[in-house]
Design an enzyme around this catalytic site. Structure first.
Site, PDB file in Angstrom:
ATOM      1  N   HIS A 290       0.810  -1.227   0.000  1.00  0.00           N
ATOM      2  CA  HIS A 290       0.000   0.000   0.000  1.00  0.00           C
ATOM      3  C   HIS A 290       0.842   1.276   0.000  1.00  0.00           C
ATOM      4  CE1 HIS A 290      -2.637  -3.104   1.755  1.00  0.00           C
ATOM      5  NE2 HIS A 290      -3.569  -2.500   1.040  1.00  0.00           N
TER       6      HIS A 290
ATOM      7  N   GLU B 290       2.130  -1.353   7.840  1.00  0.00           N
ATOM      8  CA  GLU B 290       3.260  -1.370   6.898  1.00  0.00           C
ATOM      9  C   GLU B 290       4.473  -0.636   7.474  1.00  0.00           C
ATOM     10  OE1 GLU B 290       2.386  -0.666   2.787  1.00  0.00           O
ATOM     11  OE2 GLU B 290       0.979  -2.351   2.739  1.00  0.00           O
TER      12      GLU B 290
ATOM     13  N   ARG C 233     -23.467  15.923  13.439  1.00  0.00           N
ATOM     14  CA  ARG C 233     -23.625  17.103  12.577  1.00  0.00           C
ATOM     15  C   ARG C 233     -24.938  16.963  11.813  1.00  0.00           C
ATOM     16  NH1 ARG C 233     -17.774  17.355  12.107  1.00  0.00           N
ATOM     17  NH2 ARG C 233     -17.171  19.536  12.272  1.00  0.00           N
TER      18      ARG C 233
ATOM     19  N   ARG D 280     -17.055  23.670  17.713  1.00  0.00           N
ATOM     20  CA  ARG D 280     -18.411  23.157  17.524  1.00  0.00           C
ATOM     21  C   ARG D 280     -19.432  23.799  18.458  1.00  0.00           C
ATOM     22  NH1 ARG D 280     -19.049  18.107  15.531  1.00  0.00           N
ATOM     23  NH2 ARG D 280     -21.224  18.721  15.335  1.00  0.00           N
TER      24      ARG D 280
HETATM   25  N1  URA Z   1     -11.997  16.740  11.473  1.00  0.00           N
HETATM   26  C1  URA Z   1     -13.082  16.099  11.973  1.00  0.00           C
HETATM   27  O1  URA Z   1     -13.218  14.889  11.858  1.00  0.00           O
HETATM   28  N2  URA Z   1     -14.042  16.856  12.569  1.00  0.00           N
HETATM   29  C2  URA Z   1     -13.945  18.190  12.688  1.00  0.00           C
HETATM   30  O2  URA Z   1     -14.862  18.815  13.232  1.00  0.00           O
HETATM   31  C3  URA Z   1     -12.799  18.825  12.169  1.00  0.00           C
HETATM   32  C4  URA Z   1     -11.830  18.081  11.569  1.00  0.00           C
END
Ligand code: URA
Length: 265
Positions: free
Chosen positions: A13, A85, A173, A228
């Site tokens: 890979h 790997e 989300r 967030r």
């Molecule tokens: N990467 C993620 O998985 N989530 C985020 O909110 C930002 C970067």
């Protein structure tokens, strides 16, 4: 007995052989292949190694210490392949360099998060250890990262990541194609916040569990590109660049200290 790659064997890979790595024991692992060349450029004497699928790799040096930079791609499965790997090629220490979304009020955009453990919302790690097994970073590597962040006066936080196989539902989300989030994930962000987890991303739990299962050392350092608790929108390039520069400063100081050429701000 570990199954190291044979002389001049090129692995499937990563397209890498032991000879190409020049005895390197340390690997830096960004998710994004596009970041590999720039990361290697933070050190000395960078050389491109291979480009195959999500695995772009370079060799670079901190004084005379060889360091491999290899992208993992996104998510657990490709992280596990990369570790398997690189382990066969003699790498023993893995440091993920990522981006992440913070979930705690005290964390600002551009801050750096050093994860010492991760919630296993991934599938890959359960192929290596049962789900009740913890995803924990190597204590010494974490201590080195923290000490280096302190020396360089980089704003940083140490704690637990929530590592999810999905960017949308697993990280709760709602701004996805359908907006639908399974009942088991609704309210999960509040729960993780209440439990003191710091951030969400997609690779750390797999990295920690697979490294532990293979008898190797791993740590993870991420730049905060989304807060967030304030917005679902990733911040712009300025924040991204700031957080990555902070991570590079931490890593350069860590390696300089390792090879004995310490640097203070
Ligand atoms: N990467 C993620 O998985 N989530 C985020 O909110 C930002 C970067």
């Amino acid at each position: 007995m570990p199954a190291y790659a044979k002389e001049n064997e090129v692995l499937y890979h990563t397209n890498l052989s032991r000879e190409m790595l020049r005895g390197a024991r340390y690997a830096l692992l960004p998710g994004d292949p596009g970041r590999v060349w720039a990361i290697a450029g933070e050190f000395e004497n960078r050389q491109p190694l291979a480009v195959h699928r999500e695995y772009t790799s370079c060799l670079c040096y901190c004084i005379d210490l060889p360091i491999v930079v290899c992208s993992t791609g996104m998510g657990g499965p490709s992280v596990a392949i990369c570790l398997e790997e690189l382990a066969r090629l003699g790498i023993t220490h893995f440091i993920r360099i990522g981006t992440t979304g913070s979930i705690q009020e005290k964390i600002a955009l551009g801050d750096v998060i050093i994860n010492n453990a991760a919630v296993r919302l991934d599938g890959t790690s359960s192929h290596y250890a049962p789900e009740i097994f913890p995803a924990v970073a190597d204590f010494e590597l974490v201590s080195r990262l923290v000490a280096s962040a302190e020396r360089m006066m980089i704003p940083h936080h140490v704690g637990i990541s929530v590592s999810s196989d999905t960017f949308w539902p697993g990280q709760e989300r709602y701004d996805s194609f359908t907006g639908y989030v399974l009942p088991k994930f609704r309210g999960s962000l509040d729960m993780w916040r209440q439990l003191g987890a710091l951030n969400c991303e997609m690779e750390t739990s797999t990295l920690f569990v697979v490294a532990q299962a293979l008898g190797l050392s791993a740590a993870s350092i991420c730049g905060v590109v989304v807060a967030r608790n304030r917005s679902e929108q990733p911040a712009g390039k300025e924040v991204y660049d700031l957080s990555q520069k902070r991570i590079y400063d931490v890593l350069k100081n860590l390696f300089l200290k390792l090879v004995g050429g310490e640097q203070h701000v």
